[in-house]
Write a protein that holds these residues in place. Structure first.
Motif, short mmCIF file in Angstrom:
data_model
loop_
_atom_site.label_atom_id
_atom_site.label_comp_id
_atom_site.label_asym_id
_atom_site.label_seq_id
_atom_site.Cartn_x
_atom_site.Cartn_y
_atom_site.Cartn_z
N VAL A 1 7.24 28.39 55.31
CA VAL A 1 7.71 29.65 54.71
C VAL A 1 7.25 30.83 55.54
O VAL A 1 8.04 31.73 55.87
N ILE A 2 5.96 30.84 55.88
CA ILE A 2 5.42 31.95 56.67
C ILE A 2 6.08 32.01 58.04
O ILE A 2 6.45 33.09 58.52
N LEU B 1 -2.22 34.70 50.39
CA LEU B 1 -1.13 34.74 49.42
C LEU B 1 -0.43 36.09 49.42
O LEU B 1 0.79 36.19 49.44
N ILE B 2 -1.23 37.15 49.39
CA ILE B 2 -0.67 38.50 49.36
C ILE B 2 0.12 38.78 50.63
O ILE B 2 1.19 39.39 50.60
N ALA B 3 -0.42 38.31 51.76
CA ALA B 3 0.19 38.61 53.05
C ALA B 3 1.47 37.83 53.31
O ALA B 3 2.30 38.26 54.09
N SER B 4 1.63 36.68 52.65
CA SER B 4 2.76 35.84 53.01
C SER B 4 3.61 35.33 51.87
O SER B 4 4.84 35.36 51.93
N ASN C 1 0.62 30.50 62.49
CA ASN C 1 -0.50 29.81 63.14
C ASN C 1 -1.82 30.52 62.85
O ASN C 1 -2.86 29.86 62.71
N PHE C 2 -1.79 31.84 62.75
CA PHE C 2 -3.00 32.59 62.41
C PHE C 2 -3.53 32.18 61.04
O PHE C 2 -4.70 31.84 60.88
N TRP C 3 -2.63 32.17 60.03
CA TRP C 3 -3.07 31.82 58.68
C TRP C 3 -3.41 30.35 58.54
O TRP C 3 -4.27 29.97 57.75
N LYS D 1 7.88 35.26 58.82
CA LYS D 1 6.95 36.14 59.52
C LYS D 1 6.76 35.77 60.99
O LYS D 1 6.15 36.53 61.74
N GLY D 2 7.23 34.60 61.39
CA GLY D 2 7.10 34.20 62.78
C GLY D 2 5.98 33.20 63.02
O GLY D 2 5.07 33.04 62.20
#
Length: 206
Positions: A157-158, A17-20, A168-170, A162-163
């Motif tokens: 959204v991510i 959540l914080i990261a994205s 895909n990582f999250w 963010k790309g």
């Protein structure tokens, strides 16, 4: 072991959540105050007569909730708590995404990267604690409600901001703890109880 798994799951959701998803929480207090002022009054003058007009909330009537057991009842009231906590944030995020999209549409790719680098730092400094205080269930609810408000899943959204690599990582991390960032909100079926709660909360009936 179960306690550690629960703690790990909550921690991962907080980081995600914080990261994205905390990308857009600006002007939060001002927007929440605007949302709270729903009813309004007006005056209409026609042929010398003055009429006072009141615009009121919609009123929703649902069948009374019937719980099979105490566990189901606790789940319902936990959902009410989570909706009340996260719905205002989801609405703010949607407004900020709309604003941010307009700003970014006038930028080059290079300008967008510089913009995000500055923007994220400010947001992390101001709102990280707010997201860390959320429970795992509230983090999941926020992701659902972002899709409800914006029409975009957390994954979309991510990916947009963010790309693909970060998205895909999250998504991979979410899958490890039994979640799916691509899950869509469905107020007519699997999320119909949540939708009922949202309507009642927005109307001031709950």
């Amino acid at each position: 072991m179960l306690y550690l798994c629960k703690q790990m799951r909550q921690r991962i959701l907080h980081i995600a959540l914080i990261a994205s998803l905390s990308l857009f929480v600006l002007e939060a207090k001002a927007d929440m105050q605007k949302e709270a002022h729903i009813d309004s009054l007006a005056v209409s003058i026609s042929n010398g007569d003055t009429l006072f007009l009141a615009y009121l909330h919609d009123v929703y009537v649902f069948p009374k909730m019937k719980f099979k057991n105490k566990k189901q009842e606790r789940f319902y009231w936990r959902t009410v708590r989570d909706v009340k906590k996260t719905l205002p944030i989801a609405k703010i995020l949607n407004k900020e995404m709309i604003k941010t999209d307009k700003v970014m549409s006038r930028m080059t790719k290079r300008e967008q990267r510089k913009f995000w680098k500055r923007y994220e730092k400010v947001l992390y400094d101001q709102y990280e604690d707010q997201f860390r205080q959320m429970t795992a269930s509230q983090g999941q609810m926020l992701m659902k409600l972002i899709d409800r408000e914006s029409g975009r899943t957390s994954y979309e959204v991510i990916k947009y901001y963010k790309g693909s690599f970060v998205a895909n990582f999250w998504q991979g991390i979410a899958k490890l703890v039994g979640n799916d960032l691509k899950e869509e909100y469905d107020g007519n079926d699997k999320d119909k109880i949540t939708e009922r709660i949202i309507l009642l909360v927005e109307a001031g009936q709950l």
